[in-house]
Write a protein that holds these residues in place. Structure first.
Motif, mmCIF file in Angstrom:
data_model
loop_
_atom_site.group_PDB
_atom_site.id
_atom_site.type_symbol
_atom_site.label_atom_id
_atom_site.label_comp_id
_atom_site.label_asym_id
_atom_site.label_seq_id
_atom_site.Cartn_x
_atom_site.Cartn_y
_atom_site.Cartn_z
ATOM 1 N N ASP A 295 -17.472 -27.732 -29.790
ATOM 2 C CA ASP A 295 -17.435 -26.514 -28.991
ATOM 3 C C ASP A 295 -18.851 -25.985 -28.824
ATOM 4 O OD1 ASP A 295 -16.395 -24.482 -27.517
ATOM 5 O OD2 ASP A 295 -14.977 -23.820 -29.040
ATOM 6 N N THR A 296 -19.098 -25.392 -27.692
ATOM 7 C CA THR A 296 -20.441 -24.895 -27.400
ATOM 8 C C THR A 296 -20.359 -23.492 -26.847
ATOM 9 O OG1 THR A 296 -22.409 -25.228 -26.016
ATOM 10 C CG2 THR A 296 -20.319 -26.016 -25.131
ATOM 11 N N ALA A 297 -21.363 -22.706 -27.147
ATOM 12 C CA ALA A 297 -21.413 -21.341 -26.613
ATOM 13 C C ALA A 297 -21.937 -21.319 -25.186
ATOM 14 C CB ALA A 297 -22.294 -20.478 -27.509
ATOM 15 N N THR A 298 -22.396 -22.481 -24.707
ATOM 16 C CA THR A 298 -22.946 -22.560 -23.352
ATOM 17 C C THR A 298 -21.835 -22.461 -22.324
ATOM 18 O OG1 THR A 298 -24.710 -23.998 -24.164
ATOM 19 C CG2 THR A 298 -24.333 -23.953 -21.776
ATOM 20 N N SER A 299 -22.032 -21.631 -21.316
ATOM 21 C CA SER A 299 -21.062 -21.509 -20.229
ATOM 22 C C SER A 299 -21.454 -22.431 -19.076
ATOM 23 C CB SER A 299 -20.992 -20.065 -19.720
ATOM 24 O OG SER A 299 -20.477 -19.216 -20.725
ATOM 25 N N VAL A 300 -20.466 -23.094 -18.503
ATOM 26 C CA VAL A 300 -20.684 -23.970 -17.361
ATOM 27 C C VAL A 300 -20.545 -23.136 -16.099
ATOM 28 C CG1 VAL A 300 -19.820 -25.972 -16.107
ATOM 29 C CG2 VAL A 300 -19.821 -25.980 -18.612
ATOM 30 N N ILE A 301 -21.608 -23.088 -15.320
ATOM 31 C CA ILE A 301 -21.617 -22.244 -14.125
ATOM 32 C C ILE A 301 -21.160 -23.015 -12.892
ATOM 33 C CG2 ILE A 301 -23.069 -20.828 -12.620
ATOM 34 C CD1 ILE A 301 -24.854 -20.283 -15.026
ATOM 35 N N GLU A 302 -21.511 -24.303 -12.817
ATOM 36 C CA GLU A 302 -21.180 -25.073 -11.618
ATOM 37 C C GLU A 302 -19.673 -25.329 -11.538
ATOM 38 O OE1 GLU A 302 -22.858 -29.024 -11.715
ATOM 39 O OE2 GLU A 302 -22.817 -29.043 -13.894
ATOM 40 N N PRO A 303 -19.147 -25.542 -10.333
ATOM 41 C CA PRO A 303 -17.721 -25.816 -10.173
ATOM 42 C C PRO A 303 -17.328 -27.139 -10.834
ATOM 43 C CG PRO A 303 -18.694 -25.140 -8.086
ATOM 44 C CD PRO A 303 -19.839 -25.388 -9.027
ATOM 45 N N VAL A 304 -16.156 -27.140 -11.431
ATOM 46 C CA VAL A 304 -15.608 -28.319 -12.103
ATOM 47 C C VAL A 304 -14.158 -28.482 -11.654
ATOM 48 C CG1 VAL A 304 -14.979 -29.363 -14.315
ATOM 49 C CG2 VAL A 304 -17.084 -27.993 -14.129
#
Length: 382
Positions: free
Chosen positions: A33-42
């Motif tokens: 798990d990561t605290a990084t948020s994914v901004i690009e569309p997935v």
């Protein structure tokens, strides 16, 4: 080869396998798990055929994903004979991020059902990240974000997060852990991840994360339309095109029960195992001979031999069991269970079951009897 020489050779192979498994246990990256948020569309694509019972669990997991602000999900009911479509719609519960499609036609000539379903799902995807997840996979809330972060951090075309293979029957416990063991005890993954050599690629179609542009550049699933192991072949195709692919262990964040019970396991492996080792009887026979030498001869010597032969046999058997346990630990990313230990101790029987399934798969292919979920598999040219 004399008995003593065979025992030494088998023990040597087992020791090498255990050494590689130890290297992988220390070096293979665990998806976390990561605290990084994914901004690009997935966009997550889910091909589903006759998955009414298992699909709602995955949909619930996808709805609970966090860290992906622009997530969309497309589910394809692939001409199911059960209530997959209705189950998907009910589980989606009107979530605007989820679309449920229905396909009522059979795959075109030269395509397997899985490849055709994946290709159709990917047709309208415009998101820069494309994820394929099988209906029987279960995901932790941060799994998609962690996998996409890994894709971008590694700057590769494909990340294959390897889910933990759950085994809930004796037959499953004998066979399913061999999937991970087959690479964990033979291939140093951290080195394989740094090369473009197609023969060292490893991928698991249960959970695949693509850079969409790279996926489209090779033609997507059309490039592996006839393959019964489309996951492995699409990774190889990417590498031939100069694109990097990597494997990570994802047991802490993804798991699956690939086949439920003996009958489904038999049918599942029979449909594709013929394609292993180049798809030839000679290749499979050679591997089977080495497997017998490494994993049957030492335990037989330990049980029936005397003196040094017995001691070397015991060493070889211990190495084989250790390799199995290390591979399983790599896969799960956590502590081993008593069931894992028992399965590892049964490794000679696991190898026997695997070789039997391989022989049955070749026989079914020769007879034109390969089928999966009610569909005949056309393997011409595969």
């Amino acid at each position: 080869m004399r008995l003593g020489g065979a025992v030494w050779a088998g023990a040597g192979i087992s020791l090498v396998g255990a050494g590689i498994a130890l290297y992988n246990r220390v070096t293979v990256r665990q998806l976390a798990d990561t605290a990084t948020s994914v901004i690009e569309p997935v966009t997550v694509c889910v091909p589903a055929r006759d998955e009414a019972a298992r699909l709602p669990g995955l949909i619930a997991d996808l709805r609970a994903q966090r860290g992906v602000a622009r997530l969309s999900v497309v589910i394809l009911d692939d001409a199911s004979g059960d209530d997959t479509f209705a189950a998907a719609v009910d589980a989606a519960a009107g979530d605007p991020r989820i679309s449920v499609l229905r396909n009522d036609t059979e795959p075109p000539p030269g395509w397997t059902g899985k490849a055709a379903a994946c290709a159709r799902l990917a047709e309208s995807v415009v998101a820069p990240v494309l994820v394929f997840v099988d209906a029987d996979v279960r995901l932790a809330p941060g799994a998609i974000a962690a996998a996409v972060t890994e894709l971008r951090r590694r700057r590769v075309a494909l990340v294959s997060p390897w889910p933990m293979q759950r085994a809930e029957s004796m037959a499953e416990a004998l066979v399913q852990p061999l999937l991970c063991w087959s690479w964990a005890a033979t291939l140093p993954i951290s080195l394989a991840n740094r090369t473009l050599r197609p023969s060292t690629s490893v991928a698991c179609g249960q959970f695949l994360v693509f850079d969409t542009a790279a996926y489209r550049a090779i033609g997507g699933h059309a490039a592996v339309a006839v393959s019964v192991t489309e996951d492995l072949d699409i990774a190889r195709t990417l590498r031939r095109a100069g694109q990097s692919t990597v494997l990570v262990a994802a047991g802490r964040m993804a798991n699956t029960r690939m086949y439920e019970g003996t009958r489904e396991l038999d049918a599942g492996y029979t449909r594709w195992l013929w394609s292993a080792y180049g798809g030839t009887v000679a290749g499979g026979t050679a591997v089977g001979t080495l497997a017998a030498l490494a994993y049957w001869v030492p335990p037989l010597a330990a049980a029936c031999g005397r003196g040094k032969v017995r001691r070397v046999g015991a060493l070889g058997y211990t190495a084989a069991v250790t390799g199995r346990l290390l591979a399983r630990s790599t896969e799960t990313g956590g502590p081993l269970t008593p069931a894992d230990v028992l399965a590892a101790l049964s490794h000679p029987f696991s190898v026997a079951a695997y070789l039997l399934l391989w022989a049955r798969s070749h026989r079914a292919r020769r007879r034109g009897a390969l089928r999966w979920k009610g569909r005949a598999l056309n393997t011409v040219g595969a």
